[in-house]
Design a protein around this motif. Structure first.
Motif, PDB file in Angstrom:
ATOM      1  N   CYS A  13       0.920  -1.081   0.095  1.00  0.00           N
ATOM      2  CA  CYS A  13       0.067  -0.060   0.070  1.00  0.00           C
ATOM      3  C   CYS A  13       0.865   1.139  -0.020  1.00  0.00           C
ATOM      4  CB  CYS A  13      -0.949   0.018   1.143  1.00  0.00           C
ATOM      5  SG  CYS A  13       0.061   0.057   2.569  1.00  0.00           S
ATOM      6  N   PRO A  14       0.403   2.499  -0.427  1.00  0.00           N
ATOM      7  CA  PRO A  14       1.130   3.557  -0.361  1.00  0.00           C
ATOM      8  C   PRO A  14       1.581   4.116   0.933  1.00  0.00           C
ATOM      9  CG  PRO A  14      -0.908   3.697  -1.721  1.00  0.00           C
ATOM     10  CD  PRO A  14      -0.955   2.559  -1.000  1.00  0.00           C
ATOM     11  N   SER A  15       0.869   3.875   1.838  1.00  0.00           N
ATOM     12  CA  SER A  15       1.243   4.056   3.318  1.00  0.00           C
ATOM     13  C   SER A  15       2.582   3.358   3.735  1.00  0.00           C
ATOM     14  CB  SER A  15       0.251   3.980   4.584  1.00  0.00           C
ATOM     15  OG  SER A  15      -0.214   2.626   4.702  1.00  0.00           O
ATOM     16  N   CYS A  16       2.616   2.179   3.095  1.00  0.00           N
ATOM     17  CA  CYS A  16       4.053   1.352   3.428  1.00  0.00           C
ATOM     18  C   CYS A  16       5.255   2.184   2.837  1.00  0.00           C
ATOM     19  CB  CYS A  16       3.969  -0.071   2.714  1.00  0.00           C
ATOM     20  SG  CYS A  16       2.503  -1.103   3.402  1.00  0.00           S
ATOM     21  N   MET A  18       5.586   5.446   2.609  1.00  0.00           N
ATOM     22  CA  MET A  18       5.644   6.398   3.177  1.00  0.00           C
ATOM     23  C   MET A  18       6.466   5.922   4.505  1.00  0.00           C
ATOM     24  SD  MET A  18       4.361   8.983   1.564  1.00  0.00           S
ATOM     25  CE  MET A  18       4.443  10.167   2.615  1.00  0.00           C
ATOM     26  N   LYS A  19       6.187   4.893   5.061  1.00  0.00           N
ATOM     27  CA  LYS A  19       6.765   4.674   6.418  1.00  0.00           C
ATOM     28  C   LYS A  19       8.260   4.108   6.182  1.00  0.00           C
ATOM     29  CE  LYS A  19       2.587   2.513   8.588  1.00  0.00           C
ATOM     30  NZ  LYS A  19       2.029   1.373   8.801  1.00  0.00           N
ATOM     31  N   TYR A  65       9.046  -4.602   8.050  1.00  0.00           N
ATOM     32  CA  TYR A  65       8.808  -4.766   6.459  1.00  0.00           C
ATOM     33  C   TYR A  65      10.267  -6.072   6.424  1.00  0.00           C
ATOM     34  CZ  TYR A  65       5.749  -1.480   5.824  1.00  0.00           C
ATOM     35  OH  TYR A  65       4.563  -0.457   6.244  1.00  0.00           O
TER      36      TYR A  65
END
Length: 71
Positions: A13-16, A18-19, A65
Protein backbone atom coordinates in the motif's frame (compact mmCIF):
# COMPACT_ATOMS: atom_id res chain seq x y z
CA UNK A 1 28.80 6.81 -2.35
CA UNK A 2 27.33 3.32 -2.47
CA UNK A 3 24.15 2.22 -4.24
CA UNK A 4 22.10 -0.75 -3.04
CA UNK A 5 18.76 -2.21 -4.05
CA UNK A 6 16.82 -4.13 -1.43
CA UNK A 7 14.22 -6.64 -2.62
CA UNK A 8 11.31 -6.61 -0.21
CA UNK A 9 8.41 -8.91 0.45
CA UNK A 10 5.35 -7.38 -1.16
CA UNK A 11 4.87 -3.68 -0.48
CA UNK A 12 1.09 -3.61 -0.41
CA UNK A 13 0.00 0.00 0.00
CA UNK A 14 1.03 3.64 -0.39
CA UNK A 15 1.31 4.07 3.38
CA UNK A 16 4.00 1.35 3.36
CA UNK A 17 6.04 3.54 1.02
CA UNK A 18 5.70 6.50 3.37
CA UNK A 19 6.76 4.42 6.41
CA UNK A 20 9.85 3.04 4.67
CA UNK A 21 10.87 6.43 3.26
CA UNK A 22 10.36 8.02 6.69
CA UNK A 23 12.59 5.44 8.36
CA UNK A 24 15.32 5.93 5.76
CA UNK A 25 15.22 9.73 6.03
CA UNK A 26 16.02 9.44 9.75
CA UNK A 27 19.31 7.66 9.00
CA UNK A 28 22.45 9.78 8.81
CA UNK A 29 24.24 9.00 5.56
CA UNK A 30 21.30 8.39 3.23
CA UNK A 31 21.82 10.58 0.16
CA UNK A 32 18.78 9.43 -1.82
CA UNK A 33 16.16 6.71 -1.55
CA UNK A 34 13.30 5.49 -3.70
CA UNK A 35 10.64 2.92 -2.87
CA UNK A 36 9.36 1.16 -5.99
CA UNK A 37 5.81 0.01 -5.28
CA UNK A 38 5.28 -2.22 -8.35
CA UNK A 39 8.49 -4.22 -7.97
CA UNK A 40 8.66 -4.12 -4.13
CA UNK A 41 12.19 -2.72 -4.20
CA UNK A 42 13.95 -0.02 -2.25
CA UNK A 43 16.84 1.77 -3.97
CA UNK A 44 19.26 3.63 -1.73
CA UNK A 45 22.31 5.82 -2.33
CA UNK A 46 24.30 6.22 0.88
CA UNK A 47 27.63 7.28 2.33
CA UNK A 48 29.35 4.08 3.42
CA UNK A 49 31.56 6.02 5.84
CA UNK A 50 28.46 6.90 7.89
CA UNK A 51 26.19 3.91 7.37
CA UNK A 52 26.30 0.23 6.42
CA UNK A 53 23.84 -1.72 4.30
CA UNK A 54 23.09 -3.88 7.38
CA UNK A 55 22.03 -0.76 9.29
CA UNK A 56 19.70 0.20 6.43
CA UNK A 57 18.25 -3.31 6.30
CA UNK A 58 17.77 -3.35 10.09
CA UNK A 59 16.03 0.01 9.96
CA UNK A 60 13.56 -1.28 7.37
CA UNK A 61 12.96 -4.53 9.24
CA UNK A 62 12.55 -2.71 12.56
CA UNK A 63 9.38 -1.05 11.23
CA UNK A 64 7.93 -4.40 10.16
CA UNK A 65 9.00 -5.02 6.56
CA UNK A 66 11.06 -8.02 5.45
CA UNK A 67 14.10 -7.59 3.21
CA UNK A 68 14.53 -10.71 1.06
CA UNK A 69 17.81 -9.80 -0.66
CA UNK A 70 20.11 -6.95 -1.60
CA UNK A 71 22.19 -6.08 -4.64
Amino acid sequence: MTKKTFQMETISCPSCIMKIEGALKRLDGIEESEVLFNSSRVKVDFDETKLTSDEIKNSIEKIGYKVISEK
